[in-house]
Design a protein around this motif. Structure first.
Motif, PDB file in Angstrom:
ATOM      1  N   LEU A 244       0.573  -1.206   0.071  1.00 49.98           N
ATOM      2  CA  LEU A 244       0.078   0.146   0.026  1.00 49.98           C
ATOM      3  C   LEU A 244       0.757   1.236   0.086  1.00 49.98           C
ATOM      4  CD1 LEU A 244      -2.626  -1.151   2.390  1.00 49.98           C
ATOM      5  CD2 LEU A 244      -2.915  -1.386   0.266  1.00 49.98           C
ATOM      6  N   HIS A 245       2.201   1.217   0.457  1.00 49.63           N
ATOM      7  CA  HIS A 245       2.969   2.265   0.433  1.00 49.63           C
ATOM      8  C   HIS A 245       4.233   2.234  -0.642  1.00 49.63           C
ATOM      9  CE1 HIS A 245       1.036   3.191   4.266  1.00 49.63           C
ATOM     10  NE2 HIS A 245       0.871   2.010   4.375  1.00 49.63           N
ATOM     11  N   TYR A 246       4.615   1.154  -0.863  1.00 51.14           N
ATOM     12  CA  TYR A 246       5.778   1.022  -1.769  1.00 51.14           C
ATOM     13  C   TYR A 246       5.787   0.191  -3.113  1.00 51.14           C
ATOM     14  CZ  TYR A 246       7.215   2.438   2.908  1.00 51.14           C
ATOM     15  OH  TYR A 246       7.121   3.291   4.046  1.00 51.14           O
ATOM     16  N   ALA A 247       4.473  -0.052  -3.227  1.00 54.53           N
ATOM     17  CA  ALA A 247       4.108  -0.543  -4.666  1.00 54.53           C
ATOM     18  C   ALA A 247       4.569  -1.762  -4.766  1.00 54.53           C
ATOM     19  CB  ALA A 247       4.415   0.352  -5.752  1.00 54.53           C
ATOM     20  N   THR A 248       4.955  -2.588  -3.828  1.00 52.06           N
ATOM     21  CA  THR A 248       5.359  -4.099  -4.048  1.00 52.06           C
ATOM     22  C   THR A 248       4.319  -4.991  -4.454  1.00 52.06           C
ATOM     23  OG1 THR A 248       5.114  -4.424  -1.455  1.00 52.06           O
ATOM     24  CG2 THR A 248       7.408  -3.714  -2.149  1.00 52.06           C
ATOM     25  N   GLU A 249       4.202  -4.694  -5.617  1.00 57.65           N
ATOM     26  CA  GLU A 249       2.976  -5.844  -6.066  1.00 57.65           C
ATOM     27  C   GLU A 249       3.443  -6.135  -7.520  1.00 57.65           C
ATOM     28  OE1 GLU A 249      -0.991  -5.766  -8.311  1.00 57.65           O
ATOM     29  OE2 GLU A 249       0.729  -4.638  -8.741  1.00 57.65           O
ATOM     30  N   CYS A 250       2.875  -7.360  -8.118  1.00 59.18           N
ATOM     31  CA  CYS A 250       3.011  -7.531  -9.598  1.00 59.18           C
ATOM     32  C   CYS A 250       1.977  -8.502  -9.566  1.00 59.18           C
ATOM     33  CB  CYS A 250       4.408  -8.134  -9.867  1.00 59.18           C
ATOM     34  SG  CYS A 250       4.739  -9.860  -9.108  1.00 59.18           S
ATOM     35  N   PHE A 251       1.489  -8.503 -11.047  1.00 54.83           N
ATOM     36  CA  PHE A 251       0.372  -9.316 -11.333  1.00 54.83           C
ATOM     37  C   PHE A 251       0.604  -9.808 -12.894  1.00 54.83           C
ATOM     38  CE2 PHE A 251      -1.461  -6.351 -14.377  1.00 54.83           C
ATOM     39  CZ  PHE A 251      -0.930  -5.178 -14.045  1.00 54.83           C
ATOM     40  N   GLU A 252      -0.291 -10.653 -13.188  1.00 53.97           N
ATOM     41  CA  GLU A 252      -0.630 -11.362 -14.339  1.00 53.97           C
ATOM     42  C   GLU A 252      -1.924 -11.356 -14.855  1.00 53.97           C
ATOM     43  OE1 GLU A 252       1.011 -12.275 -17.028  1.00 53.97           O
ATOM     44  OE2 GLU A 252       2.910 -11.856 -16.001  1.00 53.97           O
ATOM     45  N   GLY A 253      -2.266 -11.485 -16.079  1.00 54.77           N
ATOM     46  CA  GLY A 253      -3.441 -11.590 -16.801  1.00 54.77           C
ATOM     47  C   GLY A 253      -3.681 -12.440 -17.876  1.00 54.77           C
ATOM     48  N   LEU A 254      -4.354 -13.232 -17.888  1.00 57.08           N
ATOM     49  CA  LEU A 254      -4.781 -14.350 -18.992  1.00 57.08           C
ATOM     50  C   LEU A 254      -6.174 -14.748 -18.830  1.00 57.08           C
ATOM     51  CD1 LEU A 254      -3.222 -17.430 -18.204  1.00 57.08           C
ATOM     52  CD2 LEU A 254      -3.093 -15.859 -16.484  1.00 57.08           C
ATOM     53  N   LYS A 255      -6.827 -14.991 -20.205  1.00 60.09           N
ATOM     54  CA  LYS A 255      -8.060 -15.357 -20.295  1.00 60.09           C
ATOM     55  C   LYS A 255      -8.320 -17.065 -20.273  1.00 60.09           C
ATOM     56  CE  LYS A 255      -9.789 -11.042 -22.787  1.00 60.09           C
ATOM     57  NZ  LYS A 255      -9.774 -10.691 -24.167  1.00 60.09           N
ATOM     58  N   VAL A 256      -9.442 -17.500 -19.795  1.00 62.46           N
ATOM     59  CA  VAL A 256      -9.939 -18.682 -19.852  1.00 62.46           C
ATOM     60  C   VAL A 256     -10.943 -18.847 -21.004  1.00 62.46           C
ATOM     61  CG1 VAL A 256     -10.967 -18.422 -17.698  1.00 62.46           C
ATOM     62  CG2 VAL A 256     -10.674 -20.795 -18.720  1.00 62.46           C
ATOM     63  N   PHE A 257     -11.021 -19.732 -21.839  1.00 61.37           N
ATOM     64  CA  PHE A 257     -12.002 -19.770 -22.985  1.00 61.37           C
ATOM     65  C   PHE A 257     -12.847 -20.933 -22.817  1.00 61.37           C
ATOM     66  CE2 PHE A 257      -7.901 -17.881 -24.022  1.00 61.37           C
ATOM     67  CZ  PHE A 257      -8.368 -16.382 -24.661  1.00 61.37           C
ATOM     68  N   ARG A 258     -13.963 -20.870 -23.022  1.00 66.33           N
ATOM     69  CA  ARG A 258     -14.945 -21.943 -23.250  1.00 66.33           C
ATOM     70  C   ARG A 258     -15.009 -22.308 -24.869  1.00 66.33           C
ATOM     71  NH1 ARG A 258     -15.862 -26.340 -20.956  1.00 66.33           N
ATOM     72  NH2 ARG A 258     -16.672 -25.287 -19.190  1.00 66.33           N
ATOM     73  N   GLY A 259     -14.393 -23.269 -25.083  1.00 63.32           N
ATOM     74  CA  GLY A 259     -14.190 -23.543 -26.841  1.00 63.32           C
ATOM     75  C   GLY A 259     -15.245 -24.085 -27.304  1.00 63.32           C
ATOM     76  N   TYR A 260     -15.306 -24.151 -28.784  1.00 61.47           N
ATOM     77  CA  TYR A 260     -16.578 -24.518 -29.508  1.00 61.47           C
ATOM     78  C   TYR A 260     -16.584 -25.788 -29.685  1.00 61.47           C
ATOM     79  CZ  TYR A 260     -17.302 -19.829 -30.757  1.00 61.47           C
ATOM     80  OH  TYR A 260     -17.516 -18.320 -30.611  1.00 61.47           O
ATOM     81  N   ASP A 261     -15.533 -26.676 -29.047  1.00 59.97           N
ATOM     82  CA  ASP A 261     -15.174 -28.184 -28.942  1.00 59.97           C
ATOM     83  C   ASP A 261     -15.719 -28.695 -27.544  1.00 59.97           C
ATOM     84  OD1 ASP A 261     -13.352 -27.341 -27.414  1.00 59.97           O
ATOM     85  OD2 ASP A 261     -11.849 -28.480 -28.323  1.00 59.97           O
ATOM     86  N   GLY A 262     -16.347 -27.520 -26.809  1.00 57.27           N
ATOM     87  CA  GLY A 262     -16.728 -28.015 -25.452  1.00 57.27           C
ATOM     88  C   GLY A 262     -15.665 -27.739 -24.216  1.00 57.27           C
ATOM     89  N   LYS A 263     -14.394 -27.651 -24.618  1.00 59.26           N
ATOM     90  CA  LYS A 263     -13.291 -27.788 -23.691  1.00 59.26           C
ATOM     91  C   LYS A 263     -13.018 -26.261 -23.126  1.00 59.26           C
ATOM     92  CE  LYS A 263     -11.446 -32.240 -24.546  1.00 59.26           C
ATOM     93  NZ  LYS A 263     -11.710 -32.702 -25.823  1.00 59.26           N
ATOM     94  N   LEU A 264     -12.576 -26.297 -21.918  1.00 60.28           N
ATOM     95  CA  LEU A 264     -12.039 -24.943 -21.412  1.00 60.28           C
ATOM     96  C   LEU A 264     -10.546 -25.072 -21.590  1.00 60.28           C
ATOM     97  CD1 LEU A 264     -13.651 -23.104 -19.543  1.00 60.28           C
ATOM     98  CD2 LEU A 264     -12.992 -24.504 -17.607  1.00 60.28           C
TER      99      LEU A 264
END
Ligand code: PLP
Length: 428
Positions: free
Chosen positions: A115-135
């Motif tokens: 909250l004070h020194y920006a000791t933070e990192c992150f990631e971002g990725l998507k999870v997809f429901r496929g047309y073949d029914g798989k995740l």
């Protein structure tokens, strides 16, 4: 000077980022902890590594109704799924047992490091429901490795990237079936692994306590704004990142300070900032996405060009990398793919000579989003799009191929399939 060209005694002086991570890894071996205690038998204290196989499950008693995508994205608050994964780390003991539990607020002291020194990192990725029914998730190994790198850069604890991957998969195995139902192929959710320094002590120092958490949320579709994405170049008094800085790491500290320029661009009717760098105005990134141009070089050769990684200014995007790899493989002969510095002046010249063919932003959030205009110091560069505002030919092909892998229309090693139970755990 290359770090290898200097004596070992001075390597920290030349490349501290690499030296510090190397030291940290040596101190925090990625082996299984000893069953009792934290000693390796030589009397040397050994801390527990992050271990996904220990994950405990506390399922919610109140699964929330799954909202419609449009409804979920309409409000001012991000809607998350029923569960999250958390894992606490202490310098003295290492990683505690990771927990899968109901989604809810964190408890932090007001003095917490992040909250004070920006000791933070992150990631971002998507999870997809496929047309073949798989995740599926897309190249999660790359996100896990990148989070490891970002964590090292911001003095947060390290972990084996494969363990983070397993925790993401475990969470999706629980929430995926209900929140991305099989009867709605083509839908996606967003996965946000986050690491924060939690030690409750003021003072500028590396935190001795940290927390990893993973949440799954809704996110609006942003890959085809009507009329294409319009970019405004960054003002002369601002850079997003700089050589010697940390633009290559996904640390929260990169984003807050960029909001002022973005907000101003919005006020003027543009979507994002095209971040320029240096005296010559090198084109680096578009908002928090990588940036590509398709043009004809002066020698007539068609080229896909994007900024390079070597000076550590830009983020090594998974989407960027995938665009480059897929274009090299499937458009060989048709187009050359180049990673090099190029400037806004080169774009203005190419525009005047009618050589700009297409442009797009590439990242998880915007996926592959056609760019139709760049505004620079009172001047507009108008970039062609496909018919009826669709992506241009090259952009469309790359987007189609990668999208097909994400949604299971093409079976490919980049698409990682999430194992799913047939029954829904919260209803057992
Ligand atoms: C996350 C991000 C990107 C895109 O990376 P992806 O791995 O493709 O999602 C690009 N630039 C910045 C600054 C980012 O934060």
């Amino acid at each position: 000077m290359a770090p290898s060209a200097v004596p070992a005694s001075q390597q920290d002086d030349v490349n501290l980022t690499a030296a510090a991570i190397h030291r940290k890894e040596a101190a925090q071996p990625a082996t299984k902890p000893h069953p009792n205690g934290h000693s390796n038998g030589n009397g040397v204290a050994k801390v527990a590594p992050l271990d996904a196989s220990l994950l405990t499950y506390t399922l919610t008693e109140n699964p929330r109704p799954v909202p419609d995508e449009a409804v979920a994205n309409a409000g001012d608050e991000t809607v998350a799924t029923d569960h999250m994964v958390t894992a606490v780390w202490r310098a003295s003991t290492g990683w505690a047992t990771p927990e899968l539990k109901p989604y809810g607020p964190l408890s932090l002291m007001p003095t917490a490091s992040c909250l004070h020194y920006a000791t933070e990192c992150f990631e971002g990725l998507k999870v997809f429901r496929g047309y073949d029914g798989k995740l599926r998730i897309f190249r999660p190994d790359r996100n896990a490795k990148r989070m490891h790198m970002s964590a090292g850069r911001i003095s947060l604890p390290l972990f084996e990237p494969a363990e983070l991957e397993k925790l993401m998969v475990a969470l999706l195995s629980v929430d995926g079936p209900r929140w991305l139902p099989k009867d709605k192929p083509g839908n996606f959710l967003y996965l946000r692994p986050t690491l924060i320094g939690t030690q409750s002590q003021l003072g500028v120092q590396a935190p001795k306590e940290a927390m990893l958490y993973i949440i799954v949320t809704f996110m609006p579709r942003m890959d085809s704004p009507p009329g294409g994405m319009r970019l405004h170049t960054s003002p002369e008094d601002m850079v997003r990142a700089w050589v010697g800085g940390f633009g290559y790491a996904k640390v929260g500290a990169n984003y807050g300070p960029s909001l002022m320029a973005t907000q101003d661009a919005r006020r003027r009717g543009y979507h994002q900032i095209l971040w320029l760098y240096g005296e010559q105005g090198e084109c680096t990134e578009a908002g928090a996405s990588n940036f590509f141009i398709v043009w004809k070089r002066k020698d007539g050769q068609k080229e896909l060009i994007t900024a390079p990684l070597d000076d550590k200014l830009i983020l090594d995007g998974v989407t960027r990398r995938s665009c480059i790899e897929v274009a090299k493989e499937r458009l060989a002969g048709e187009i050359e793919v180049t990673e090099r510095k190029y400037t806004i002046a080169e774009l203005i010249e190419a525009d005047a000579e009618g050589r700009i063919l297409e442009s797009f932003a590439a990242g998880t959030a915007y996926f592959i989003c056609p760019v139709s205009q760049i505004h620079h110091r009172g001047q507009d560069i108008n970039i062609p799009m496909g018919p009826e505002g669709a992506a241009g030919e090259i952009t469309g092909k790359i987007k189609g191929w990668i999208g097909d892998i994400m949604y299971g229309r093409e079976q490919h090693p980049w698409g990682f399939i999430i194992p799913e139970k047939e029954s829904r755990p919260a209803e057992d």
